[in-house]
Design a protein around this motif. Sequence first.
Motif, short mmCIF file in Angstrom:
data_model
loop_
_atom_site.label_atom_id
_atom_site.label_comp_id
_atom_site.label_asym_id
_atom_site.label_seq_id
_atom_site.Cartn_x
_atom_site.Cartn_y
_atom_site.Cartn_z
N ARG A 121 0.80 -1.22 0.00
CA ARG A 121 0.00 0.00 0.00
C ARG A 121 0.84 1.28 0.00
NH1 ARG A 121 -5.33 -1.62 3.45
NH2 ARG A 121 -6.66 -2.03 1.63
N PRO A 122 1.95 1.35 0.73
CA PRO A 122 2.75 2.57 0.63
C PRO A 122 3.21 2.87 -0.80
CG PRO A 122 3.42 1.29 2.53
CD PRO A 122 2.49 0.42 1.74
N LEU A 123 3.43 1.83 -1.57
CA LEU A 123 3.87 2.03 -2.96
C LEU A 123 2.77 2.66 -3.81
CD1 LEU A 123 5.66 -1.41 -3.52
CD2 LEU A 123 6.67 0.76 -2.77
N VAL A 124 1.52 2.35 -3.46
CA VAL A 124 0.40 2.93 -4.21
C VAL A 124 0.44 4.45 -4.12
CG1 VAL A 124 -2.11 3.12 -4.32
CG2 VAL A 124 -1.03 0.90 -3.89
N TRP A 125 0.71 4.95 -2.93
CA TRP A 125 0.65 6.40 -2.72
C TRP A 125 1.95 7.09 -3.07
CZ3 TRP A 125 -4.11 7.17 -2.90
CH2 TRP A 125 -5.00 6.23 -2.39
N GLU A 126 2.92 6.33 -3.52
CA GLU A 126 4.13 6.94 -4.08
C GLU A 126 4.09 6.96 -5.60
OE1 GLU A 126 7.30 4.55 -2.61
OE2 GLU A 126 6.92 5.01 -0.50
N SER A 155 4.21 10.05 -8.04
CA SER A 155 5.46 10.79 -8.22
C SER A 155 6.30 10.25 -9.37
CB SER A 155 6.29 10.74 -6.92
OG SER A 155 5.57 11.32 -5.85
N ARG A 156 5.88 9.12 -9.96
CA ARG A 156 6.62 8.56 -11.08
C ARG A 156 6.54 9.50 -12.28
NH1 ARG A 156 6.61 2.55 -11.07
NH2 ARG A 156 6.10 2.61 -13.29
N ALA A 196 1.29 16.09 -9.60
CA ALA A 196 1.95 14.78 -9.59
C ALA A 196 3.46 14.90 -9.71
CB ALA A 196 1.40 13.92 -10.72
N ARG A 197 3.93 15.96 -10.35
CA ARG A 197 5.38 16.12 -10.50
C ARG A 197 6.05 16.58 -9.21
NH1 ARG A 197 3.82 18.11 -15.69
NH2 ARG A 197 3.80 20.25 -14.92
#
Length: 991
Positions: free
Chosen positions: A319-324, A327-328, A486-487
């Motif tokens: 789940r933490p990866l979802v909210w990062e 930023s991709r 997002a950036r």
Amino acid sequence: MTPPSRPVPTLARRGFSDTRRAEALLADAALEPLGQHHEPLLRAIARVADPDQALLGLVRVLEASDDEALVRALTGDAAARDRLIGVLGISSALVDHLVAHPDQWRDAVDAVEMTPEERTEALLAEIADHGDLEPQDALRVGYRRQLLGIVARDVTSDDAVADLPDIARALADLAGSALEGAVRIAIDELGEEGQSCRFAVIGMGKAGGRELNYISDVDVIFVAEPVDGVDEAAALEVATRVASRMMHACADATSHGSLWPVDAALRPEGKQGPLVRTVASHRAYYERWAKTWEFQALLKARHLAGDATLGAEYLEAVRPLVWEAASREDFVDDVQAMRRRVEEHIPSAEAARQLKLGPGGLRDVEFSVQLLQLVHGRTDETLHSGTTLDALAALSRGGYIGRADAAVLGEAYRVLRTLEHRIQLHRLRRTHLMPTSDDDLRRLGRAMRLWDQPAHEVVALRTGHSREVRRLHQRLFYRPLLSAVARLSPDEASLSPDAARERLSALGYRDPAGALRHLEVLTEGMSRAASIQRQLLPVMLEWFAEMADPDAGLLAFRKVSEELGTTHWYLRLLRDEGEAAQILAHTLGASRFAGDLLLASPEAVQYLGEADGLRPRTRDELLRRMRSAAGRREDPEAAVAAIRAIRRAEIFRVGVADLQDRLTLDEVGEALTDVSEATIQAALEVVVHKVEAERGADLGTDLLIVGMGRLGGREVGYSSDADVLYVHDPRPGADDQAAQEAALAVVTELRRLIGAAGSDPPLGLDADLRPEGKSGPLVRSLASYASYYERWSETWEAQALLRARPVAGDPGLGERFTQLIDPLRWSPQGLDARQVREVRRLKARMEAERLPRGADRKAHFKLGMGGLSDVEWTIQLLQMEHAHEHEGLRTTRTLPALAAAVDLGLVDGHDATVLREAWSMASLLRNAGMLFRGRPVDSVPSNLREADGVGRIVGMEPQSGLALAESYRRTARRARQVVDRIFYGEDEQQR
């Protein structure tokens, strides 16, 4: 059962299509136990989706059942009757199921809400006590038993659209229970070997979001871990067998049907990857290889079946990866591109019927919500919901989407999902297409409570909601603001004080402490406005910093926000309307002039959100608005103030369009000229009315205002005065002296009201070019002009008249004045040698005397070498010499006159290009200087920061202040060489 006395019309009115068959069924022996209860029965049947199907289904169920309790329920319990008849009338598939399992009528009649745990417990008990059935068949029967209750509650709801989330949640919970049952079946079949691993099923998609359809693929991901002492590879091999068997237990067709496909294609590497992975393997994949869409899918991940502790470990890892993910690089672009690909792969024959994937369909709502969640959820945990409607509500509460827009999307989503449910229920088949046959549309319309409405009404219901969804999807999903947010890093997006201070310094704000104070004022508190500002400002800080003066831009934005922050539309416009926020930031950061205009007319910010908001309005459009505004005010001063307010807002519109490179130099000049002309005309009408009222009589004379200089040439700039002549012509029988006094009264009052101090740029009505200059009368009669020009006119006055053009007042008088001056400015004899020398001497004297003390002759835009005056006088000399012979030269505009001179061979193409570039560059820089500084700029700024600001407005790279000065001097120097040859007729040394 005794049929009604007049069956055919009665049955038709109650919704039966095949009244003959209905009449026969009502007389069927199976209904005899119901006695004389036909009227309540018919009332219940008349309220269902398909009365014909309901009646036939009732006969079949009664034939299959010998349960007297069923008869008692149908005859004595209205709620029970409505539920059972409702199920029979909505789903032919459930009719077949009840015929095969007539005892389950109680599950429809006694439908109760159940917790997920209660559902699972009941289903597992049915599997454990499977009797003569295979365990997977017991799973199917038990699943249908609970499904009957859900359907019964759904079709008898007072408001099925409003209750849609509860039904979807119940279906998702039932799917989870079925998966749990299938896992138990698979593990039990493996015996002791099935205990060698921990195994969990993660729900994805609608099952994970607790918003499942009646019939849908159930998207899952499988995760497993070995128990102590078991090799990981061996444990994964067992887990893979469990997963495979579990999928078959749900999806295989048996004599008792099937449930639904279990789809594991959302797993890492899709169908090419291993069916089951460990938690560490999942995390490693997502950290290194996962694509954007995979993180979007994980938004809805939820433990559904198997080992709950393992499911929690998996979710904690991913789940933490979802909210990062937001930023991709190119995250927003990827999500948007994926939505477009989905639409492109819809068969063209289905696009207009697709409730799910088509334009305006459910996917539009879901993708819009998910994109907003993923972008803003990095800094706001209240958005971390996998359920579309819950997430939409959170986005609305947080100010990320307007409340009205959220309400429209929420209602549309419920309606479209309800339509989808009703379509799927008929045969319990997976479909997302609107039907096309009249019978199917009629059934669907009745299922949506559109009683006795034509079939097309249900299509109109869907079309109306889809249109609104598509409109909002296009606006929300493709917001420039989303890509910009997002950036940002999560720290930058959060706008915490430390992050903000560091970011302000890094972005180049000269006063980070002052800028931080502005941010604190704008974002403090828990109001909705503060919440929206916290979304806008992290991005707008960067947009301000892209311009020459970000500090001034932020300050102006704060002032505008304080002025408009309580309006219902201001922040919503910046958040939702296309590029409005970016345009505003760039405008305020680039132009003090535009910022001052906006502070004086803050409502003009609405132009940024309108489809044609930056299209300059024509003279006629402006004049209509000004007349209307003035007409609503009795006081002349208030009327002219209203006219000036419209002028101020329109100049802002032109300035923004100019800064956005949407207008050429010519178009800016024409637009500003139209503004000036409309203002003068509207104000003149107000003043004439005022003076006539004061005098108690008609003026007795026609009035005309003639534009001169740049106004006459339709080349007005932001800092241009309005050079004018005032003309009047007494009407027949009028007293000349009285007419002169009346005209002077009008002109004097007009100059006072238009030139009064105010928050708009001054519109100075400069009459210095009139006969005798400042010493002459301010206004003259047409006859007086004729007499003066015949007796006293000098060459310079004929030259000034080259650009004379009526701009306000009486059109007939304008024609008469033009006829008077044409022979003077387009003299049939042209110019003799003496007049040419006179023009040259006057130009040389002007260069020597009028250039301000200390001004750089090489950099002054108007009077400097190669500047505006040089180019204009050169062209005007050619006009006075040759216009009597060549009509193309008879124009008040500079560049068209130059083009005509080229066509006539009076100027060669190279020289014309040099002159055009110099005149255009000087005009551009003069306008840019006014835009940047907010006050007139007559030469290239010596201050490098100001030169940089001016340079950026005309398209130069940042830090180009020195290059700007060098470029202008070079261009002006080349132009001066041409002027020396054409205008002076000799080299500078000879002169």
